[in-house]
Design a protein around this motif. Structure first.
Motif, mmCIF file in Angstrom:
data_model
loop_
_atom_site.group_PDB
_atom_site.id
_atom_site.type_symbol
_atom_site.label_atom_id
_atom_site.label_comp_id
_atom_site.label_asym_id
_atom_site.label_seq_id
_atom_site.Cartn_x
_atom_site.Cartn_y
_atom_site.Cartn_z
ATOM 1 N N ILE A 1 -11.925 -10.547 -5.721
ATOM 2 C CA ILE A 1 -11.391 -9.986 -4.482
ATOM 3 C C ILE A 1 -12.466 -9.901 -3.401
ATOM 4 O O ILE A 1 -12.198 -10.073 -2.227
ATOM 5 C CB ILE A 1 -10.778 -8.604 -4.758
ATOM 6 C CG1 ILE A 1 -9.580 -8.752 -5.701
ATOM 7 C CG2 ILE A 1 -10.338 -7.921 -3.474
ATOM 8 C CD1 ILE A 1 -9.037 -7.439 -6.199
ATOM 9 N N ASP A 2 -13.729 -9.636 -3.821
ATOM 10 C CA ASP A 2 -14.768 -9.437 -2.806
ATOM 11 C C ASP A 2 -15.179 -10.730 -2.114
ATOM 12 O O ASP A 2 -16.031 -10.729 -1.239
ATOM 13 C CB ASP A 2 -15.985 -8.739 -3.403
ATOM 14 C CG ASP A 2 -16.603 -9.510 -4.566
ATOM 15 O OD1 ASP A 2 -16.222 -10.680 -4.770
ATOM 16 O OD2 ASP A 2 -17.461 -8.928 -5.262
ATOM 17 N N GLU B 1 -12.269 -0.472 -16.167
ATOM 18 C CA GLU B 1 -12.265 -1.707 -15.392
ATOM 19 C C GLU B 1 -12.428 -2.920 -16.296
ATOM 20 O O GLU B 1 -13.217 -2.910 -17.239
ATOM 21 C CB GLU B 1 -13.393 -1.677 -14.373
ATOM 22 C CG GLU B 1 -13.366 -2.817 -13.381
ATOM 23 C CD GLU B 1 -14.453 -2.670 -12.333
ATOM 24 O OE1 GLU B 1 -14.217 -3.043 -11.185
ATOM 25 O OE2 GLU B 1 -15.543 -2.168 -12.676
ATOM 26 N N THR C 1 -4.586 -8.840 -5.641
ATOM 27 C CA THR C 1 -5.056 -7.486 -5.892
ATOM 28 C C THR C 1 -4.099 -6.773 -6.846
ATOM 29 O O THR C 1 -4.513 -5.891 -7.585
ATOM 30 C CB THR C 1 -5.173 -6.669 -4.590
ATOM 31 O OG1 THR C 1 -3.899 -6.565 -3.970
ATOM 32 C CG2 THR C 1 -6.168 -7.293 -3.642
ATOM 33 N N GLN D 1 -6.206 9.120 -3.539
ATOM 34 C CA GLN D 1 -7.453 8.361 -3.569
ATOM 35 C C GLN D 1 -8.501 9.193 -4.301
ATOM 36 O O GLN D 1 -8.708 10.364 -3.987
ATOM 37 C CB GLN D 1 -7.950 8.047 -2.156
ATOM 38 C CG GLN D 1 -9.237 7.215 -2.140
ATOM 39 C CD GLN D 1 -9.712 6.935 -0.734
ATOM 40 O OE1 GLN D 1 -9.719 7.818 0.121
ATOM 41 N NE2 GLN D 1 -10.124 5.700 -0.481
ATOM 42 N N ASN E 1 -4.774 -6.403 -11.232
ATOM 43 C CA ASN E 1 -4.839 -5.014 -11.644
ATOM 44 C C ASN E 1 -4.611 -4.910 -13.154
ATOM 45 O O ASN E 1 -3.555 -5.302 -13.653
ATOM 46 C CB ASN E 1 -3.776 -4.209 -10.904
ATOM 47 C CG ASN E 1 -3.875 -2.736 -11.213
ATOM 48 O OD1 ASN E 1 -3.526 -2.319 -12.311
ATOM 49 N ND2 ASN E 1 -4.356 -1.959 -10.273
ATOM 50 N N SER F 1 -8.283 1.327 -10.694
ATOM 51 C CA SER F 1 -8.027 -0.114 -10.767
ATOM 52 C C SER F 1 -7.503 -0.702 -9.463
ATOM 53 O O SER F 1 -7.430 -1.917 -9.317
ATOM 54 C CB SER F 1 -7.038 -0.412 -11.904
ATOM 55 O OG SER F 1 -5.759 0.122 -11.624
ATOM 56 N N PHE F 2 -7.136 0.148 -8.498
ATOM 57 C CA PHE F 2 -6.644 -0.344 -7.220
ATOM 58 C C PHE F 2 -7.768 -0.453 -6.195
ATOM 59 O O PHE F 2 -8.744 0.299 -6.238
ATOM 60 C CB PHE F 2 -5.540 0.570 -6.673
ATOM 61 C CG PHE F 2 -4.216 0.336 -7.327
ATOM 62 C CD1 PHE F 2 -3.328 -0.608 -6.829
ATOM 63 C CD2 PHE F 2 -3.862 1.036 -8.463
ATOM 64 C CE1 PHE F 2 -2.113 -0.849 -7.442
ATOM 65 C CE2 PHE F 2 -2.649 0.813 -9.089
ATOM 66 C CZ PHE F 2 -1.774 -0.139 -8.580
ATOM 67 N N ASP F 3 -7.617 -1.398 -5.284
ATOM 68 C CA ASP F 3 -8.590 -1.593 -4.218
ATOM 69 C C ASP F 3 -8.777 -0.294 -3.446
ATOM 70 O O ASP F 3 -7.805 0.305 -2.973
ATOM 71 C CB ASP F 3 -8.100 -2.710 -3.288
ATOM 72 C CG ASP F 3 -9.146 -3.113 -2.269
ATOM 73 O OD1 ASP F 3 -10.343 -3.022 -2.591
ATOM 74 O OD2 ASP F 3 -8.765 -3.525 -1.162
ATOM 75 N N GLY F 4 -10.027 0.136 -3.321
ATOM 76 C CA GLY F 4 -10.307 1.386 -2.626
ATOM 77 C C GLY F 4 -9.992 2.621 -3.429
ATOM 78 O O GLY F 4 -10.053 3.736 -2.918
ATOM 79 N N GLN F 5 -9.629 2.434 -4.707
ATOM 80 C CA GLN F 5 -9.270 3.542 -5.605
ATOM 81 C C GLN F 5 -8.187 4.415 -4.998
ATOM 82 O O GLN F 5 -8.207 5.639 -5.099
ATOM 83 C CB GLN F 5 -10.508 4.403 -5.969
ATOM 84 C CG GLN F 5 -11.516 3.697 -6.840
ATOM 85 C CD GLN F 5 -12.321 2.654 -6.084
ATOM 86 O OE1 GLN F 5 -12.900 2.955 -5.045
ATOM 87 N NE2 GLN F 5 -12.366 1.429 -6.583
ATOM 88 N N GLN G 1 -13.013 -12.420 -0.365
ATOM 89 C CA GLN G 1 -11.986 -12.616 0.666
ATOM 90 C C GLN G 1 -12.568 -13.106 1.988
ATOM 91 O O GLN G 1 -12.007 -13.983 2.626
ATOM 92 C CB GLN G 1 -11.247 -11.304 0.930
ATOM 93 C CG GLN G 1 -10.286 -10.911 -0.172
ATOM 94 C CD GLN G 1 -9.566 -9.642 0.193
ATOM 95 O OE1 GLN G 1 -9.392 -9.337 1.371
ATOM 96 N NE2 GLN G 1 -9.140 -8.896 -0.781
#
Length: 240
Positions: free
Chosen positions: A131-132, A122, A149, A105, A153, A33-37, A134
């Motif tokens: 978010i994409d 998700e 972000t 990660q 979550n 669930s976090f940006d960049g996993q 930005q």
């Protein structure tokens, strides 16, 4: 012996209830669930409800058990530490220090297997800015999205709303009371800490750092940079 598992192997493992437990999936979903996993390991423990000085300890124990269960079915050459013990987390994650945290990660093969099996957990929140997007926004708006972000979550949102309830912390608007079942559980989540105060690596506390707010109050909080404090906006409303 293999040091990494393939996407197909991970898919088999994720779908095997004798090997993969609910906690294992919850750990992966929290990280996904976090940006960049990627996120501090202790952050995932916090989102899963663990408390204390080291919220990653229960996760480390489970990851060790999980790795051993996997090793019963697949030949794995675990990475050995200098202490002659093994880095069991290394099977699942890339990991590195970002003081004061240790970052996990998801490995790419595991990430893809979660996606193929539909186990990412998700959720989408169409009322908020993706978010994409930005790169298309002005610098001021980018700062807002970077805060979002955490606000977006699903694990952090869930913990925040479970504690504070889906009622606006500013104006006390309750969507369920106004719209019935249509509005049940609907609310935005606002981050109390300005993004300028957040370091390179940050661990969010869903109860202490986040508050549920209605979309109108959320927009008004972000009318200034840094955002209004919730108490400031409450005072403005009272004097109208």
């Amino acid at each position: 012996m293999a040091t990494e598992l393939t996407i197909l192997q991970w898919t088999e493992i994720l779908l095997d209830e004798n090997v993969t437990k609910d906690l294992d999936i919850a750990i992966f979903q929290g990280l996904y669930s976090f940006d960049g996993q990627k996120a501090p390991a202790s952050q995932i423990g916090l989102l899963l409800g663990y408390t204390g000085k080291n919220t990653s300890s229960p996760l480390n124990l489970e990851i060790g058990r999980y790795a051993k269960r996997i090793a019963e079915h697949y030949e794995i050459n675990f990475t050995e530490r200098s202490t002659r013990k093994f880095k069991y987390w290394d099977l699942f994650f890339n990991g590195w220090d970002e003081e004061p945290f240790f970052i996990w990660q998801l490995r790419p093969e595991l990430k893809e297997a979660l996606e193929e099996t539909g186990l990412t957990g998700e959720e989408q929140y169409p009322e908020e800015i993706p978010i994409d997007e930005q790169t298309t926004l002005t610098e001021g708006l980018k700062r807002t999205i970077l805060v979002n972000t955490y606000e977006r979550n699903p694990k952090a949102r869930q913990k925040c709303i479970e504690h504070w309830k889906p009622v606006c912390y500013v104006c006390e608007f309750d969507f369920e009371k106004k719209y019935g079942d249509l509005g049940k559980g609907f609310i935005h989540v606002h981050h109390l800490v300005p993004v300028s105060d957040i370091g390179r690596t940050y661990q969010v506390d869903p109860i202490n750092d986040l508050r549920p707010v209605c979309p109108n109050c959320h927009a008004m909080l972000h009318k200034t940079n840094p955002p209004f404090k919730i108490e400031e906006l409450k005072i403005k409303i009272k004097h109208l």
